[in-house]
Structures are given as structure tokens and as C-alpha cells.
Scaffold this motif. Structure first.
Motif, PDB file in Angstrom:
ATOM      1  N   LEU A   1      29.128  40.737  17.316  1.00  0.00           N
ATOM      2  CA  LEU A   1      30.555  40.429  17.232  1.00  0.00           C
ATOM      3  C   LEU A   1      30.825  39.032  17.762  1.00  0.00           C
ATOM      4  O   LEU A   1      30.131  38.538  18.656  1.00  0.00           O
ATOM      5  N   SER A   2      31.843  38.413  17.206  1.00  0.00           N
ATOM      6  CA  SER A   2      32.372  37.144  17.691  1.00  0.00           C
ATOM      7  C   SER A   2      33.878  37.329  17.792  1.00  0.00           C
ATOM      8  O   SER A   2      34.583  37.287  16.791  1.00  0.00           O
ATOM      9  N   LEU A   3      34.374  37.557  19.021  1.00  0.00           N
ATOM     10  CA  LEU A   3      35.746  38.004  19.224  1.00  0.00           C
ATOM     11  C   LEU A   3      36.632  36.893  19.758  1.00  0.00           C
ATOM     12  O   LEU A   3      36.294  36.217  20.739  1.00  0.00           O
ATOM     13  N   SER A   4      37.788  36.721  19.135  1.00  0.00           N
ATOM     14  CA  SER A   4      38.796  35.790  19.635  1.00  0.00           C
ATOM     15  C   SER A   4      39.526  36.419  20.819  1.00  0.00           C
ATOM     16  O   SER A   4      39.451  37.634  21.056  1.00  0.00           O
ATOM     17  N   LEU A   5      40.263  35.583  21.541  1.00  0.00           N
ATOM     18  CA  LEU A   5      41.080  36.124  22.627  1.00  0.00           C
ATOM     19  C   LEU A   5      42.128  37.087  22.097  1.00  0.00           C
ATOM     20  O   LEU A   5      42.415  38.116  22.726  1.00  0.00           O
ATOM     21  N   ASP A   6      42.706  36.802  20.941  1.00  0.00           N
ATOM     22  CA  ASP A   6      43.687  37.718  20.355  1.00  0.00           C
ATOM     23  C   ASP A   6      43.060  39.077  20.074  1.00  0.00           C
ATOM     24  O   ASP A   6      43.671  40.118  20.325  1.00  0.00           O
ATOM     25  N   ALA A   7      41.831  39.078  19.543  1.00  0.00           N
ATOM     26  CA  ALA A   7      41.162  40.343  19.250  1.00  0.00           C
ATOM     27  C   ALA A   7      40.882  41.125  20.522  1.00  0.00           C
ATOM     28  O   ALA A   7      41.058  42.353  20.563  1.00  0.00           O
ATOM     29  N   ILE A   8      40.478  40.432  21.571  1.00  0.00           N
ATOM     30  CA  ILE A   8      40.211  41.107  22.848  1.00  0.00           C
ATOM     31  C   ILE A   8      41.494  41.662  23.441  1.00  0.00           C
ATOM     32  O   ILE A   8      41.549  42.799  23.918  1.00  0.00           O
ATOM     33  N   GLN A   9      42.569  40.872  23.352  1.00  0.00           N
ATOM     34  CA  GLN A   9      43.834  41.296  23.939  1.00  0.00           C
ATOM     35  C   GLN A   9      44.517  42.397  23.129  1.00  0.00           C
ATOM     36  O   GLN A   9      45.473  43.021  23.611  1.00  0.00           O
ATOM     37  N   SER A  10      44.027  42.665  21.924  1.00  0.00           N
ATOM     38  CA  SER A  10      44.587  43.761  21.131  1.00  0.00           C
ATOM     39  C   SER A  10      44.036  45.117  21.547  1.00  0.00           C
ATOM     40  O   SER A  10      44.585  46.159  21.168  1.00  0.00           O
ATOM     41  N   LEU A  11      42.966  45.113  22.345  1.00  0.00           N
ATOM     42  CA  LEU A  11      42.385  46.361  22.835  1.00  0.00           C
ATOM     43  C   LEU A  11      43.220  46.895  23.995  1.00  0.00           C
ATOM     44  O   LEU A  11      43.984  46.152  24.623  1.00  0.00           O
ATOM     45  N   PRO A  12      43.083  48.191  24.322  1.00  0.00           N
ATOM     46  CA  PRO A  12      43.862  48.758  25.436  1.00  0.00           C
ATOM     47  C   PRO A  12      43.630  47.989  26.729  1.00  0.00           C
ATOM     48  O   PRO A  12      42.481  47.754  27.137  1.00  0.00           O
ATOM     49  N   ALA A  13      44.719  47.586  27.363  1.00  0.00           N
ATOM     50  CA  ALA A  13      44.639  46.801  28.594  1.00  0.00           C
ATOM     51  C   ALA A  13      44.537  47.717  29.812  1.00  0.00           C
ATOM     52  O   ALA A  13      45.115  48.811  29.839  1.00  0.00           O
ATOM     53  N   VAL A  14      43.799  47.251  30.813  1.00  0.00           N
ATOM     54  CA  VAL A  14      43.670  47.969  32.079  1.00  0.00           C
ATOM     55  C   VAL A  14      43.862  46.978  33.219  1.00  0.00           C
ATOM     56  O   VAL A  14      43.700  45.771  33.051  1.00  0.00           O
ATOM     57  N   GLU A  15      44.207  47.499  34.377  1.00  0.00           N
ATOM     58  CA  GLU A  15      44.330  46.692  35.593  1.00  0.00           C
ATOM     59  C   GLU A  15      43.539  47.346  36.705  1.00  0.00           C
ATOM     60  O   GLU A  15      43.482  48.581  36.795  1.00  0.00           O
ATOM     61  N   ILE A  16      42.944  46.513  37.548  1.00  0.00           N
ATOM     62  CA  ILE A  16      42.250  47.032  38.717  1.00  0.00           C
ATOM     63  C   ILE A  16      42.375  46.026  39.852  1.00  0.00           C
ATOM     64  O   ILE A  16      42.267  44.815  39.647  1.00  0.00           O
ATOM     65  N   ALA A  17      42.656  46.524  41.046  1.00  0.00           N
ATOM     66  CA  ALA A  17      42.701  45.688  42.246  1.00  0.00           C
ATOM     67  C   ALA A  17      41.305  45.686  42.857  1.00  0.00           C
ATOM     68  O   ALA A  17      40.724  46.751  43.086  1.00  0.00           O
ATOM     69  N   ALA A  18      40.765  44.506  43.098  1.00  0.00           N
ATOM     70  CA  ALA A  18      39.400  44.429  43.614  1.00  0.00           C
ATOM     71  C   ALA A  18      39.179  43.136  44.368  1.00  0.00           C
ATOM     72  O   ALA A  18      39.738  42.096  44.027  1.00  0.00           O
ATOM     73  N   VAL A  19      38.331  43.225  45.394  1.00  0.00           N
ATOM     74  CA  VAL A  19      37.920  42.066  46.175  1.00  0.00           C
ATOM     75  C   VAL A  19      36.728  41.406  45.488  1.00  0.00           C
ATOM     76  O   VAL A  19      35.750  42.072  45.130  1.00  0.00           O
ATOM     77  N   ASN A  20      36.829  40.108  45.319  1.00  0.00           N
ATOM     78  CA  ASN A  20      35.730  39.281  44.829  1.00  0.00           C
ATOM     79  C   ASN A  20      35.182  38.536  46.041  1.00  0.00           C
ATOM     80  O   ASN A  20      35.889  37.737  46.657  1.00  0.00           O
ATOM     81  N   GLN A  21      33.931  38.805  46.408  1.00  0.00           N
ATOM     82  CA  GLN A  21      33.336  38.208  47.612  1.00  0.00           C
ATOM     83  C   GLN A  21      31.986  37.577  47.271  1.00  0.00           C
ATOM     84  O   GLN A  21      31.109  38.225  46.708  1.00  0.00           O
ATOM     85  N   CYS A  22      31.846  36.319  47.640  1.00  0.00           N
ATOM     86  CA  CYS A  22      30.577  35.632  47.444  1.00  0.00           C
ATOM     87  C   CYS A  22      29.470  36.336  48.217  1.00  0.00           C
ATOM     88  O   CYS A  22      29.681  36.792  49.354  1.00  0.00           O
ATOM     89  N   SER A  23      28.278  36.405  47.611  1.00  0.00           N
ATOM     90  CA  SER A  23      27.127  37.028  48.279  1.00  0.00           C
ATOM     91  C   SER A  23      26.837  36.367  49.619  1.00  0.00           C
ATOM     92  O   SER A  23      26.387  37.025  50.566  1.00  0.00           O
TER      93      SER A  23
END
Length: 397
Positions: A118-140
């Protein structure tokens, strides 16, 4: 997907920092912050010189390493613990990072052991069901500058981390759209940053089972707006509970593999001792290692003075069960007040009410798996996975 976020991304034909955005000449004239290292100079300049960033601790100009001051995490128990995007830490491996991205022309490639590439545009990706998650991003290597003896690498204080609400689509939905081929075992991810010369392309890999977790997403939004370019626009892999090395920025390639990844960034880099807490005797060599993985629980002070003792905590790969404080070197522990629970992978605010007097306060977190921080120091040559109990001196009148 939130309509405002869709429109915000859609109307940006290109997101750019500009050719001079990473110039180094003005960065060293601003005020300094002391990160409190015991074995080397912990003073670092604060800078506003990077587009979209304010009051960041400058660790390196190219590729950018920007640390969040601990004061930016501070707040009352009732406050949302999300780290503002303009204060969110930045870590790139190579200098050749994307300085502009044409959102209309961008494509995410899904290839390898799939039934249809597949070669997906941002529009194609954003057409899929959206989800949200709260998460900590921490450098190793968060807190690497506090290791003793000193280890090489970026000498971070405690601020190479941040909590955000990430908006995107489940990685499993993208993989299902491509179809998993016979013999698939792992999934490798790479982005738009480029290595110099013959250096290895930055790429990270998850097992197929990890990649198909419902919590792993490909994000295009961060705290309700589009991803900042320095934090991975237009897409970023979000792997809650795992260290940031797996959170590939400017993601443009997903490859399904039929064998383990033997590339540099999995086979050589970001590996830790298999020993408990990833800790070995300083100077040790030839010990067994494994790729770094799940985060450990940690608690931090964001304010510790006569007015307030409070901070943030995270459970690592599970929710925060409790935060405790001690003023007698850990002989007794007392429950801290806790703020709202923002999910299994987010920060949770805490506060303590101390008796009068001068104290050395220790704070520790226990997560819902029953894992608790320890006071004993750890050491490994990569300076990874520090989760030692933090202390602060406080006088309460």
C-alpha cells in the motif's frame, strides 16, 4: 477524527521549519539551567530558537536534542498533566531531519510480507476510524547525566519525556488493510530522517504481536492539534509503555518481516543487560543483552519547597497504583495524594503534606503490576532505564 484537526492538517500544503531554523549562532546567549549532575557540568542553556518550541533546555543543536525543564511539568493535583507541545522534548539521531513535508504529496508505504503493498495518503489514513490514547513518551536515556560513573551519550536530566494525548489510527487497522502474509513475524518502521554517509538507516522493529496491540497507533495529532514537525509530523508511531526509541518520527515506511531484524538499531544499539533492572557492575563487559523494551515506574518532583511538595508519576507499562513519600530514608512510607488517573500510560500528579522541619524527601511509585521503584543505583554502559528513587531537600516552617 476531530474535524478541526482534519482541517488543520488538510490546509497545510507543507509544514516547514525553514532553511535557517537550526542555526546555532544565537543559542548560547540565553540563561542557563543546572541539571544537578554529580560527576560533570550539568549547566545547559535555555533556548527559544527552535520553531514551535519555548524555553527548552538545549542539549544539542543538530540533530536537535531539546529537554523539557521540570518546571514545565508542574501543576496542582487538579491540573491536566499533558505536556504543552511547545515544551515537549525533542530527540533526533541524525542531523538530516525533515525540515519541510508536503502533506499532499506524502505517502506511507506498507510493504514486505503483505498480501498487497500500500501507498497511503494522509487523507486515506485519516479516513480510517480515529482513536486517542494518553501516553508518556520517554527517551531510553532519560536521566543519563545522573549515572555514576558517567556514561557517554546525551547527558539528559530528568526532562527527556512528556505526556500527550495522541490522535491517530490503530496500526492493526493499517496492517489488516494490507493483509499479513505467510510467515510474518516482525514489523519494521522507518521515517524521513536520513543517515550521513554509510551510517545505518534509523529503523526499529516490533514483533507482529506487539504491532497488533490495540494500544499501538500511527498518530497524526498531538494534544488536539497536528503533530509538530520537530515531534514527528506528519505521522508518528506511538507504542505506549515502551521507550521512545520505538516511537518512530516522520514515519513513512512500515515493512512486515518474515525473520527477526538484524539491523544495527535492533542488533547493536539500544540494548540493555538481561540482569534485573538492566543493571551491571560499572565497567562490566561481555554480559548478555536484549533490546530495550518496556518502561519502568518512576516518580519525579516538579516542586519541592516550603510552599509545596508535588510532582508527577508514571507506571511505565502499567497504570500508577500508588505514590508514596518518606522522610526517614525509606524506613516508613506514606501515601501521597493523587490527581486524576489519565490512563494506564499517562502521567499522574501527586502531592505530599509534610510535617514541620528540614527533611530529605524520597518519593516512589508502584504500578498496577506491583513493580516498585528501588533506592539502589543502577548502572549500564548505555545509561538506559534509570528509575532510581528521587529525593529532594525541603524545609517546612
Amino acid at each position: 477524527m476531530d474535524d478541526a484537526l482534519r482541517q488543520q492538517i488538510g490546509r497545510r500544503g507543507a509544514l516547514a521549519l525553514g532553511a535557517g531554523a537550526l542555526a546555532s549562532s544565537p543559542l548560547w546567549a540565553q540563561s542557563l539551567v543546572d541539571l544537578g549532575f554529580s560527576e560533570n557540568d550539568g549547566r545547559r542553556p535555555l533556548t527559544d530558537a527552535f520553531p514551535g518550541k519555548t524555553g527548552m533546555i538545549l542539549q544539542r543543536t543538530r540533530g536537535p536534542l531539546l529537554e523539557t525543564p521540570m518546571a514545565a511539568f508542574d501543576g496542582a493535583l487538579s491540573d491536566n498533566p499533558a505536556t504543552p507541545n511547545d515544551r515537549f522534548f525533542v530527540r533526533w539521531h541524525y542531523a538530516d531531519i525533515p525540515l519541510s513535508v508536503d502533506a499532499a504529496a506524502f505517502r506511507l508505504q506498507i510493504k514486505g510480507a503483505v498480501t498487497r503493498a500500500l501507498s497511503l495518503s494522509l487523507d486515506a489514513i485519516q479516513s480510517l476510524p480515529a482513536v486517542e490514547i494518553a501516553a508518556v513518551n520517554q527517551c531510553s536515556g532519560n536521566s543519563r547525566g545522573l549515572f555514576a560513573p558517567r556514561v557517554p551519550g546525551a547527558q539528559w536530566g530528568n526532562g527527556a519525556m512528556g505526556h500527550a494525548v495522541w490522535t491517530g489510527v490503530r496500526l492493526s487497522d493499517l496492517l489488516d488493510r494490507a493483509g499479513i502474509g505467510a510467515g510474518a513475524q516482525h514489523v519494521r518502521f522507518a521515517g524521513l530522517d536520513r543517515p550521513p554517509g554509510d551510517a545505518p538507516w534509523f529503523a526499529k522493529t516490533l514483533t507482529l504481536a506487539q504491532a497488533r496491540s490495540r494500544d499501538v497507533i500511527v498518530a497524526y495529532g498531538m494534544n488536539g492539534v497536528q503533530l509538530p514537525l520537530l515531534n514527528g509530523f506528519p505521522l508518528r508511531l506511538i507504542v505506549p509503555g515502551y521507550y521512545s526509541t520505538y516511537w518512530v518520527k516522520a514515519l513513512d515506511s512500515i515493512e512486515v518481516l518474515t525473520a527477526p531484524d538484524t539491523g544495527y538499531w535492533m542488533d547493536k544499539a539500544y540494548r540493555v543487560p538481561t540482569a534485573p533492572r538492566a543493571s551491571v557492575i560499572p565497567g562490566a563487559k561481555d554480559f548478555p543483552t536484549m533490546p530495550i523494551g518496556r518502561m519502568l515506574p518512576r516518580a519525579f518532583f516538579t516542586k519541592a519547597d516550603a510552599q509545596a511538595v508535588r510532582g508527577i508519576a508514571m507506571g511505565g507499562d502499567a497504570g500508577v497504583a500508588k505514590v508514596e513519600w518518606s522522610i526517614d530514608a525509606g524506613k516508613s512510607w506514606h501515601a501521597a495524594q493523587l490527581g486524576r488517573d489519565h490512563g494506564a500510560y499517562g502521567f499522574r500528579r501527586w502531592a505530599a503534606v509534610l510535617p514541620r522541619g528540614s527533611h530529605t524527601v524520597a518519593v516512589r511509585t508502584t504500578n498496577l503490576r506491583g513493580v516498585t521503584q528501588a533506592a539502589d543505583p543502577i548502572w549500564n554502559p548505555g545509561g538506559y532505564m534509570r528509575n532510581v528513587i528521587e529525593t529532594a531537600k525541603v524545609t517546612v516552617a
